[in-house]
Design an enzyme around this catalytic site. Sequence first.
Site, short mmCIF file in Angstrom:
data_model
loop_
_atom_site.label_atom_id
_atom_site.label_comp_id
_atom_site.label_asym_id
_atom_site.label_seq_id
_atom_site.Cartn_x
_atom_site.Cartn_y
_atom_site.Cartn_z
N GLU A 363 -31.28 47.17 -45.51
CA GLU A 363 -31.59 48.62 -45.42
C GLU A 363 -30.38 49.42 -44.91
O GLU A 363 -30.52 50.38 -44.15
CB GLU A 363 -32.86 48.85 -44.60
CG GLU A 363 -34.04 48.20 -45.31
CD GLU A 363 -35.39 48.75 -44.96
OE1 GLU A 363 -35.47 49.89 -44.51
OE2 GLU A 363 -36.37 48.01 -45.17
N1 CAA Z 1 -31.58 61.91 -47.92
C1 CAA Z 1 -31.56 62.67 -49.04
N2 CAA Z 1 -30.53 62.68 -49.91
C2 CAA Z 1 -29.48 61.89 -49.62
C3 CAA Z 1 -29.42 61.08 -48.49
C4 CAA Z 1 -30.54 61.11 -47.60
N3 CAA Z 1 -30.59 60.37 -46.49
N4 CAA Z 1 -28.25 60.42 -48.48
C5 CAA Z 1 -27.59 60.80 -49.58
N5 CAA Z 1 -28.33 61.70 -50.26
C6 CAA Z 1 -27.98 62.39 -51.51
C7 CAA Z 1 -26.75 63.26 -51.34
O1 CAA Z 1 -27.09 64.55 -50.87
C8 CAA Z 1 -26.19 63.29 -52.75
O2 CAA Z 1 -26.91 64.20 -53.54
P1 CAA Z 1 -26.16 65.45 -54.30
O3 CAA Z 1 -25.04 64.87 -55.12
O4 CAA Z 1 -27.25 66.07 -55.10
O5 CAA Z 1 -25.64 66.33 -53.21
C9 CAA Z 1 -26.53 61.91 -53.29
O6 CAA Z 1 -27.61 61.42 -52.50
C10 CAA Z 1 -25.37 60.94 -53.20
O7 CAA Z 1 -25.00 60.86 -51.85
P2 CAA Z 1 -23.56 60.41 -51.38
O8 CAA Z 1 -22.51 61.17 -52.11
O9 CAA Z 1 -23.55 60.47 -49.89
O10 CAA Z 1 -23.52 58.91 -51.90
P3 CAA Z 1 -22.50 57.75 -51.58
O11 CAA Z 1 -22.21 57.05 -52.85
O12 CAA Z 1 -21.35 58.27 -50.77
O13 CAA Z 1 -23.39 56.72 -50.71
C11 CAA Z 1 -24.49 55.78 -48.81
C12 CAA Z 1 -23.97 57.03 -49.52
C13 CAA Z 1 -25.03 56.30 -47.50
C14 CAA Z 1 -23.41 54.75 -48.56
C15 CAA Z 1 -25.64 55.15 -49.67
O14 CAA Z 1 -25.16 54.65 -50.88
C16 CAA Z 1 -26.38 54.07 -48.92
O15 CAA Z 1 -27.24 54.35 -48.10
N6 CAA Z 1 -26.07 52.75 -49.22
C17 CAA Z 1 -26.81 51.65 -48.64
C18 CAA Z 1 -27.98 51.27 -49.50
C19 CAA Z 1 -29.00 50.48 -48.74
O16 CAA Z 1 -29.43 50.83 -47.65
N7 CAA Z 1 -29.48 49.40 -49.36
C20 CAA Z 1 -30.52 48.63 -48.78
C21 CAA Z 1 -31.30 47.95 -49.85
S1 CAA Z 1 -33.03 48.00 -49.62
C22 CAA Z 1 -33.44 46.78 -48.53
O17 CAA Z 1 -32.62 46.19 -47.89
C23 CAA Z 1 -34.89 46.58 -48.40
C24 CAA Z 1 -35.33 45.25 -47.97
O18 CAA Z 1 -35.69 44.43 -48.77
C25 CAA Z 1 -35.49 44.95 -46.52
#
Ligand code: CAA
Length: 380
Positions: A363
């Site tokens: 996550e």
């Molecule tokens: N809420 C709403 N929108 C969001 C957001 C949030 N928390 N975070 C990003 N966004 C939106 C941004 O506003 C943007 O939208 P617009 O282009 O319309 O403005 C879009 O999403 C893209 O955002 P970023 O440019 O910030 O994207 P990025 O490529 O720089 O990535 C990141 C950001 C935070 C690294 C993201 O990719 C991320 O969270 N990565 C990790 C993924 C993750 O947590 N994976 C876990 C897998 S699930 C799991 O583990 C479950 C399980 O089984 C236990």
Amino acid sequence: MNFDLTEEQLAVRDAARDFAQNVLKPGVIERDEKQIFPAEEIKQLGELGFLGMMTDPKYGGSGMDAVSYVLAMEELSKVDASVSVVMSVNNSLVCWGLETFANEAQKQKYLPDLASGRKIGAFCLSEPEAGSDATSQRTTAIDMGDHYLLNGTKNWITNGNSASTYLVIAQTDVEKGHHGINAFIVEKGMEGFMVGAKENKLGIRGSDTHTLMFQDVKVPKENRIGEDGFGFKFAMKTLTGGRIGIASQALGIASGAYELALAYSKERKAFGKEISKHQAIAFKLADMATDIEAARLLCLKAAALKDAGKDYSHASSMAKLFASETAMKHTVEAVQIHGGYGFVKEYHVERLMRDAKITQIYEGTSEVQRIVISRGVLKD
Ligand code: CAA
């Protein structure tokens, strides 16, 4: 500022504690060793209302607040993090994601079974080449008119085989980047949906983690969640709440190890006195207690912001970062305090140490949490 918990919140915490000590503890070592999925324990958790804790009772949930969810997650994770990850994914990724973003027909069709625990759900975002870089989705869903044709592979999916309902993130329009991503409800049994082998893991070995394969799976149009192109935001918003669940899991792993180390240090004697009376051990316990209390406050703050309808994205990342680092650091110390006993399974702390590691990874890794937090700190 009031730090008191309500009577309902205390009752939830006590019920979770009783369940963990009486139902989970007896078989936890065997389930870990033999990688046994806790099917019966999950069924009972569902009957107690812990699998749809925050879901509205009209959809079969318990209608509790996020603070109660943190309290329950901590108590269950003190004893069995394999059970609590199933609970966390089902509650905050699947039930909350559907209740918040699905349409009424989807909610009525899927939530009652999921929130009651009759069925469990999975959240499918990660891919072989899209982990932290979640926008790089290779799984595709091509619009065929009345359905989407889903193709691709998802990795490290919690509840991979035990789930019946899967929320799958896929690219529907490569040209649009993350605005061309959608989320779909996929059911087990749909033709072309295959569950791969179970992963043999370092920790949370009772939970079932699988690779999923989709080969020309016909997903009905009505199974898309939200407007076209909403899938990436769906994943991010849902994970923001999910991180409170995993932060609370890490908190529970840390506090479970601390409680065991504290009790052991008061019994075990060395050099003529209990080891807790040696400053080397007493100071370790002081550091553990302080970090765990700080982690607990961060988890509760994120949950309280969520309950108040305020922005909690930075708070949940801070809670997850700090709680998971605390869990890793202090489960290692709990093993150290136990000495040789800590290295064997009967004393539980080695399992908690292995379970702690994943909380820094899933996550959103600790590095991803630092991306989110630093962007908040540096904005404007
Ligand atoms: N809420 C709403 N929108 C969001 C957001 C949030 N928390 N975070 C990003 N966004 C939106 C941004 O506003 C943007 O939208 P617009 O282009 O319309 O403005 C879009 O999403 C893209 O955002 P970023 O440019 O910030 O994207 P990025 O490529 O720089 O990535 C990141 C950001 C935070 C690294 C993201 O990719 C991320 O969270 N990565 C990790 C993924 C993750 O947590 N994976 C876990 C897998 S699930 C799991 O583990 C479950 C399980 O089984 C236990």
